[in-house]
Design a protein around this motif. Structure first.
Motif, PDB file in Angstrom:
ATOM      1  N   VAL A 111     -36.895 -92.724 -23.759  1.00  0.00           N
ATOM      2  CA  VAL A 111     -37.545 -91.733 -24.612  1.00  0.00           C
ATOM      3  C   VAL A 111     -38.024 -92.401 -25.895  1.00  0.00           C
ATOM      4  N   PHE A 164     -37.669 -91.445 -31.033  1.00  0.00           N
ATOM      5  CA  PHE A 164     -36.454 -91.049 -31.733  1.00  0.00           C
ATOM      6  C   PHE A 164     -35.603 -92.270 -32.053  1.00  0.00           C
ATOM      7  N   ALA A 184     -29.606 -89.803 -33.390  1.00  0.00           N
ATOM      8  CA  ALA A 184     -29.289 -88.404 -33.607  1.00  0.00           C
ATOM      9  C   ALA A 184     -28.167 -88.314 -34.630  1.00  0.00           C
ATOM     10  N   LEU A 187     -32.057 -84.466 -33.886  1.00  0.00           N
ATOM     11  CA  LEU A 187     -32.657 -85.751 -33.524  1.00  0.00           C
ATOM     12  C   LEU A 187     -33.353 -86.361 -34.735  1.00  0.00           C
TER      13      LEU A 187
END
Lengths: 767, 162
Positions: free
Chosen positions: A718, A721, A724, A734
């Motif tokens: 992913v 990001f 978190a 996030l």
């Protein structure tokens, strides 16, 4: 390799091995620092016996450790190095550039062996083999030691007889250098002798060198002992007496004998064959010739030949036995009073602090609930006090853990100093590296990631920045180029500057090169500011050099620098003056573990954007949006700002659920103003290394310091990001990777631009 | 949701007096939709009631999101979506999250309901070939405990490697 796998089921042996490798790494780091210092001293034409000794001890310890752990390659290398260093400290070989080169190469080899042991790289077998060969060659060059007449001095033959080879060498060197010799007789209490001796050594150090110390066998009793200490010093006797004197200390100068009559105890070195020192053995053929034809075979006069007669002298074997352990055993003990801690353990502690912060929040809420209640007034007061105390201690704990994670930048600077030395030697460019602020502290994880980018920058400075010597002289610069590496703290950031006094970067040349490589349109190029033009060097595929040197100029490097620094939440800036030099400035957060973020809401979800990569946040005025080449842009402070709707970017349009809960309350619809107009939205302007993108969000929630945690491997695919964090109420937020998102948005702008371009060309329109 | 096929054996006694001479492996059985699945109990670190799970945009559909378990970040997978027996993630009152240790992180597996622990003999476990058709790496076999239920035994490692 296996000992680093996953950290599960580590046996005690694996743990010990791991500790061995990390201790070895520490020793190698220290070795590198000492070598650099030695290099400095030798450049000034001097030498430092203490430094040579430190290097020798470090290698000796490495040898001991590595053979203990069966690290054959490391122990083999250490063995050869130890021999070389022994020759060096005994004055059998000189500290030449060649020897220094070998020592530096050995540090590199150690580094690679250690990397291999972690499974990061293959074992550098060929390199080590070549190095061993070269070390062997140097060993061939060792010469004998010219005898110095100790006989000129009123020295006790018994004492001379038990001097170790090293002590003899130091005595000789000091006398040759014209120092005076003093004899101290000191009474020591047996139970404090260790500390008292150390104290005396420390006091003596500024004045001279302690050659040896021996029990006199006199003046002592059951609880004390008298030592005779031989000191070489330039300090006059009276001064020395004032500095060191005490009730139990007698200092006298060892006088010279008038004639210097021959003494049977003169070192036997006089009988040694002449040293093949400066007679051409440095060349291959010369060395071979020396091996085959020289009548007294010169290959390594074994050290024991030189030392044997004094040792064989049975003058005082007992004190010899007493002294040996103190010097040797010490080297195997850990040098510093520190504990090595796996950074994951610190992360774990930080997590617990995060948990406690949530508890603190709950206590605060409890207080709010009871404060209005008359009957519970006392409870409320107590609760309030407890909450305050809790908060204070928690902050202290958090700061404490953060402090532990901090390491000085010197760790990476030392490595760079070694690289500068190596590159400048390889390329015949003399470089003076000036380092300031190496004590500046930064998060351990950041330091680890910094060495590659800094190395690229320094290589670029040497290769592209610093001119050849002739060219420098022509323009009136000092022939030796200077690279300054400066670090300092600035608020919550650490700034690192890499500055050279080279030819500087010409924005016009950069733009030309960029146009040739198709990185910039000619039409766009005209509108670039100097700053923008300089920033092109960070584009992938950019280079101004046509020839590919082994250093750089391959068009890779600076884009990686920017990416790597960006990953650490930092930015790189360039300023440059043609003919004067270039300065690159890296600005980094002090720690990765805690960052300040702006909480924003998009489609009912909360995201955190690191403040370090936010320029500002403004109200989104849709009427100002222009469509430019298929993209929404705003004009912001006279510059074009590409816009990206975070909900579209994340594919969140339409569905409004952000958090799954078993008893989830239906998510609130976005706030609608009473006038029925569309709710006000905001643009958060992300800025990473001169690139700007405006992210459209629904709501700004507020600023917060958060503990950031990495996402698991299953989310490695992913993009966008950085990790978190816990937001309280057990909820996870996030953290946006602004650098990645900005790059992504700008890349798609490029695509859009191309799409818009082509039809125009087809239509035959002129641009 | 039709849970008729979930057989909750009343006769636990039958299991208890099971012959101890035989090697038995313990499995935790759970429901995904109406089907019963099971994994070896040793692979499960903890069973949790659902905590708030934050959705991760751009992640694979089988990723429900991330949650925090005592300060540790856990990625939660929806096995139903992974096995393509559901298109959306539903969290009910009976839903549970099984925490399992993957090589470098902790994974949470979202299941609809936890049933019970079965101690299966080797004879009660059929090899995956019994299912016929295409072999799926994550299917370890079929469990047929004496209470008559049918359990699809899962092998978790291939799910983490994705």
């Amino acid at each position: 390799m296996a000992e680093h796998g996953g950290g599960r089921g580590d046996s005690a042996g694996d743990k010990a091995r791991e500790e061995f490798f990390s201790e070895a790494q520490e020793i190698v780091d220290g070795l590198s620092r000492d070598l650099l210092a030695l290099d400095e001293v030798s450049k000034r034409g001097g030498s430092d016996a203490e430094l040579v000794n430190d290097v020798f001890r470090a290698v000796h310890t490495l040898k001991g450790l590595s053979s203990l752990f069966g690290a054959a390659m490391m122990s083999g290398l250490s063995h050869e190095l130890e021999n070389l260093l022994d020759d060096l400290r005994l004055g059998r070989i000189e500290l030449s550039q060649q020897v220094l080169d070998l020592l530096f190469q050995s540090v590199e080899a150690y580094g690679r062996i250690l990397a291999a042991s972690k499974g990061d790289a293959p074992e550098p077998a060929a390199e080590v083999k070549a190095l061993l060969g070269a070390l062997g060659q140097v060993a061939q060059q060792r010469g004998g030691v010219a005898a110095t007449p100790f006989t000129q001095y009123e020295l006790d033959p018994g004492m001379l007889g038990v001097l170790t080879e090293y002590e003899e060498h130091r005595l000789r060197t000091n006398l040759q250098a014209g120092l005076s010799l003093y004899r101290m007789r000191v009474q020591f209490q047996l139970f404090t002798i260790d500390s008292a001796l150390d104290e005396l050594k420390a006091k003596t150090r500024p004045h001279g060198e302690i050659i040896t110390f021996l029990p006199t066998g006199e003046g002592g009793d059951a609880e004390s002992v008298e030592l005779e200490i031989l000191v070489a010093s330039r300090t006059p006797l009276a001064t020395l007496r004032t500095a060191l004197g005490g009730p139990n200390i007698v200092i006298e100068e060892v006088s010279r004998r008038p004639g210097g009559r021959p003494d049977s105890l003169a070192p036997p070195a006089t009988g040694l064959p002449p040293a093949p020192y400066d007679d051409g053995t440095q060349t291959e053929s010369g060395a071979a010739a020396a091996r085959t034809s020289a009548p007294p075979p010169p290959p390594s006069i074994p050290s024991d030949v030189l030392a044997a007669p004094p040792f064989a002298s049975p003058a005082a074997p007992a004190p010899q036995a007493q002294r040996e352990p103190s010097a040797r055993e010490l080297t195997l003990r850990s040098v510093t009073q520190t504990v090595r801690v796996d950074i994951r353990k610190l992360d774990h502690l930080m997590n617990i602090v995060g948990e406690l912060a949530i508890v603190r929040g709950s206590v605060a809420k409890l207080f709010e609930r009871v404060r209005g209640d008359e009957e519970l007034r006392d409870v409320a007061t107590d609760l309030h006090r407890l909450h305050r105390a809790f908060e204070r201690h928690l902050t202290q704990m958090q700061n404490g853990i953060l402090e532990v994670r901090m390491v000085p930048l010197g760790q990476v600077f030392d490595k760079l100093a070694r690289i500068v030395r190596q590159i400048s030697r390889e390329h015949g460019k003399e470089i003076n590296l000036v380092i300031t602020g190496s004590e500046t502290e930064i998060d351990k994880l950041i330091v680890e990631e910094l060495s590659d980018p800094l190395m690229h920058m320094i290589r670029n400075a040497i290769d592209h920045g610093i001119e050849e010597k002739d060219e420098r002289m022509r323009v009136g610069k000092p022939p030796v180029g200077t690279i300054a590496l400066n670090a300092f703290q600035k608020g919550n950031h650490v700034v690192i500057e890499v500055e050279d006094d080279g030819r500087g970067m010409d924005p016009a040349l950069i733009v030309d090169a960029a146009i040739r490589r198709g990185l910039v349109d000619e039409s766009d190029a005209r509108e670039l500011s100097v700053k923008e033009a300089l920033a092109i060097v960070f584009e992938p595929g950019f280079t101004t050099r046509d020839d590919v040197t082994s250093l750089s100029g391959r068009g890779v490097g600076m884009d990686i620098v920017r990416t790597n620094i960006g990953k650490l939440g930092g930015v790189v800036d360039i300023t440059s003056d043609v003919g004067i030099g270039t300065k690159m400035t890296i600005t980094l957060p002090i720690t990765l573990a805690i960052i300040s973020v702006l909480r924003v809401e998009v489609a009912g979800r909360t995201f955190c954007m690191p403040l370090a990569s936010i320029e500002e946040a403004i109200v989104f005025d849709e009427s100002l949006v222009r469509i430019f080449e298929g993209r929404e842009v705003l004009t912001q402070r006279g510059a074009t700002l590409p816009l990206a709707h975070l909900d579209k970017l994340f594919g969140l349009e339409g569905h409004r659920q952000g958090v799954y809960m078993s008893d989830a309350p239906t998510p609130k619809p976005p706030p609608v103003s009473p006038t029925g107009r569309k709710p006000r939205r905001y643009v958060v302007i992300g800025l990473v290394a001169d690139r700007r993108v405006g992210f459209v969000v629904d709501r700004l929630v507020g600023q917060q310091d958060i503990v950031i945690k990495a996402l698991g491997d299953s989310l490695a695919h992913v993009r966008g990001f950085a990790g978190a964090t816990e937001l309280g109420d057990q909820r996870v937020g996030l953290v946006i990777d602004a650098a990645a998102l900005i790059a992504e948005v700008l890349a798609s702008v490029g695509e859009a631009r191309q799409l818009v371009h082509e039809p125009r060309v087809d239509a035959g329109g002129t641009l | 949701m039709n849970r008729a096929m979930a057989r909750r054996p009343e006769a636990r006694g039958a299991l208890q007096r099971a012959d101890d001479l035989e090697t038995r492996t313990e499995y935790l059985a759970f429901l995904l939709g109406s089907e019963a699945y099971a994994v070896q109990i040793g692979s499960i670190a903890e069973i949790l009631k659902p905590l708030p799970i934050t959705e991760v945009p751009r992640a694979r559909p089988s990723v429900v999101g991330v949650m925090s378990v005592r300060g540790r970040l856990v990625t939660v997978l929806d096995l139903k979506r992974r096995f393509r027996v559901a298109d959306t993630t539903e969290i009910e009152r009976t839903s549970r999250i099984l925490l399992v240790d993957a090589p470098d992180e902790t994974i949470g597996l979202l299941v609809d309901e936890v049933l019970q622990v079965y101690r299966l003999t080797e004879a009660e476990v059929e090899p995956p070939t019994a299912l016929g058709g295409e072999q799926l790496a994550y299917v370890a076999g079929v469990g047929r405990p004496s209470d008559g239920s049918v359990l699809l035994l899962l092998n978790l490692q291939p799910l983490f490697a994705e």
